[in-house]
Write a protein that holds these residues in place. Structure first.
Motif, short mmCIF file in Angstrom:
data_model
loop_
_atom_site.label_atom_id
_atom_site.label_comp_id
_atom_site.label_asym_id
_atom_site.label_seq_id
_atom_site.Cartn_x
_atom_site.Cartn_y
_atom_site.Cartn_z
N ALA A 83 17.76 76.38 47.60
CA ALA A 83 18.16 75.06 47.10
C ALA A 83 17.05 74.02 47.29
N ILE A 84 16.27 74.16 48.35
CA ILE A 84 15.18 73.22 48.61
C ILE A 84 14.13 73.32 47.51
N VAL A 85 13.79 74.57 47.14
CA VAL A 85 12.80 74.78 46.08
C VAL A 85 13.34 74.30 44.74
N THR A 86 14.60 74.61 44.45
CA THR A 86 15.20 74.19 43.18
C THR A 86 15.20 72.67 43.05
N ALA A 87 15.57 71.98 44.11
CA ALA A 87 15.59 70.52 44.09
C ALA A 87 14.20 69.96 43.88
N ARG A 88 13.22 70.55 44.55
CA ARG A 88 11.84 70.06 44.44
C ARG A 88 11.34 70.22 43.00
N GLU A 89 11.74 71.32 42.34
CA GLU A 89 11.34 71.53 40.96
C GLU A 89 11.96 70.49 40.03
N LYS A 90 13.05 69.88 40.48
CA LYS A 90 13.71 68.83 39.70
C LYS A 90 13.26 67.44 40.14
N GLY A 91 12.25 67.40 41.03
CA GLY A 91 11.73 66.12 41.48
C GLY A 91 12.47 65.49 42.63
#
Length: 261
Positions: free
Chosen positions: A215-223
């Motif tokens: 989830a941390i990586v996914t959120a980061r990809e969304k800014g």
């Protein structure tokens, strides 16, 4: 699930709790033979290494090549990449053939699987009678009232960024996980066995565990940065300082079964 943990494979390697050795002793005690085991979604091989203490040979498979590159070599373990393009027949042959496997283990991963397909393969390769399948996971770490208050708030903020609805099985401690196997007294479908995993760790260890969440990586990809420096500082203060070593407890759950014959 392909690539889900590739971007944080190095974090995943050392951020997770250690599975107690007595778990594997109990599982080995349930199988009639100790010739071949299959550790599915082996990741870096953490569970496979423990299984190898009890079985002559372990086939350890994963869809992630990045994870497998970090796996610890062992003379009894054969690490195999299993891309999603493999057919069921190819998977059965790779693992060892029909009715060949004494123990199947899946650590913190079965909730990501195409369950009907995986269970169909598992039923084919498990030795009949005498083969055992065990799946387990964990969903919480208890530190202290001060730290837990902050980490639970942080966890709530991650919920929109988990990529798959399957993660709900982890949040529910496998309470609703389909498991079409006969119970052997260590949990069953709808009634998982609740366990604890004690661990001595540093603040850096806990932080690396948080950073390994998909989830941390996914959120980061969304800014979106779910772990800004301000939150890290708040977590560090609640921990008691970055140099403090603490005893924590991971809450785990397991279901074990066999093929009905």
């Amino acid at each position: 699930m392909a690539g889900l943990f590739d971007k944080q494979a190095d974090l995943y390697l050392d951020a997770r709790p250690n599975y107690p050795s007595e778990w594997f002793s109990k599982l080995a005690g349930l199988t009639d033979h100790h010739i071949l085991a299959w550790d599915a979604a082996t990741g870096n091989g953490q569970a496979a290494l423990a299984v190898a203490d009890h079985y002559e040979r372990v086939i350890a498979t994963d869809i992630s090549e990045s994870q497998l590159k970090l796996a610890t070599p062992h003379p009894k373990i054969d690490y195999r990449h299993t891309p999603s393009t493999m057919t069921d027949d190819e998977m059965v042959e790779l693992i060892g053939g029909e009715s060949s496997v004494d123990l199947i283990t899946v650590a913190q991963a079965v909730h990501w699987f195409d369950l009907p397909r995986f269970y169909a393969v598992a039923k084919r390769v498990l030795r009949k009678p005498g083969g055992i399948i065990a799946v387990w996971g964990y969903n919480d770490v208890v530190v202290s009232p001060e730290f837990d208050k902050v980490q639970y708030r942080f966890h709530a903020e991650t919920l929109p960024y988990w990529k798959y609805t399957n993660i709900q099985h982890v949040f529910d401690a496998y309470g609703a996980l389909p498991f079409p196997f006969e119970s052997v007294g260590m949990g069953s479908e709808g009634r998982p066995l609740m366990l604890e995993m004690p661990k001595t760790t540093s603040f850096e260890g806990i932080l690396r565990m948080f950073k390994s969440w998909s989830a941390i990586v996914t959120a980061r990809e969304k800014g979106v940065e779910l772990l800004p420096e301000s939150l890290i500082k708040e977590l560090e203060t609640a921990w008691g300082g970055k140099d403090l070593i603490r005893n924590v407890v991971y809450k785990a759950f397991m279901i074990v079964g066999k093929v009905c014959v």
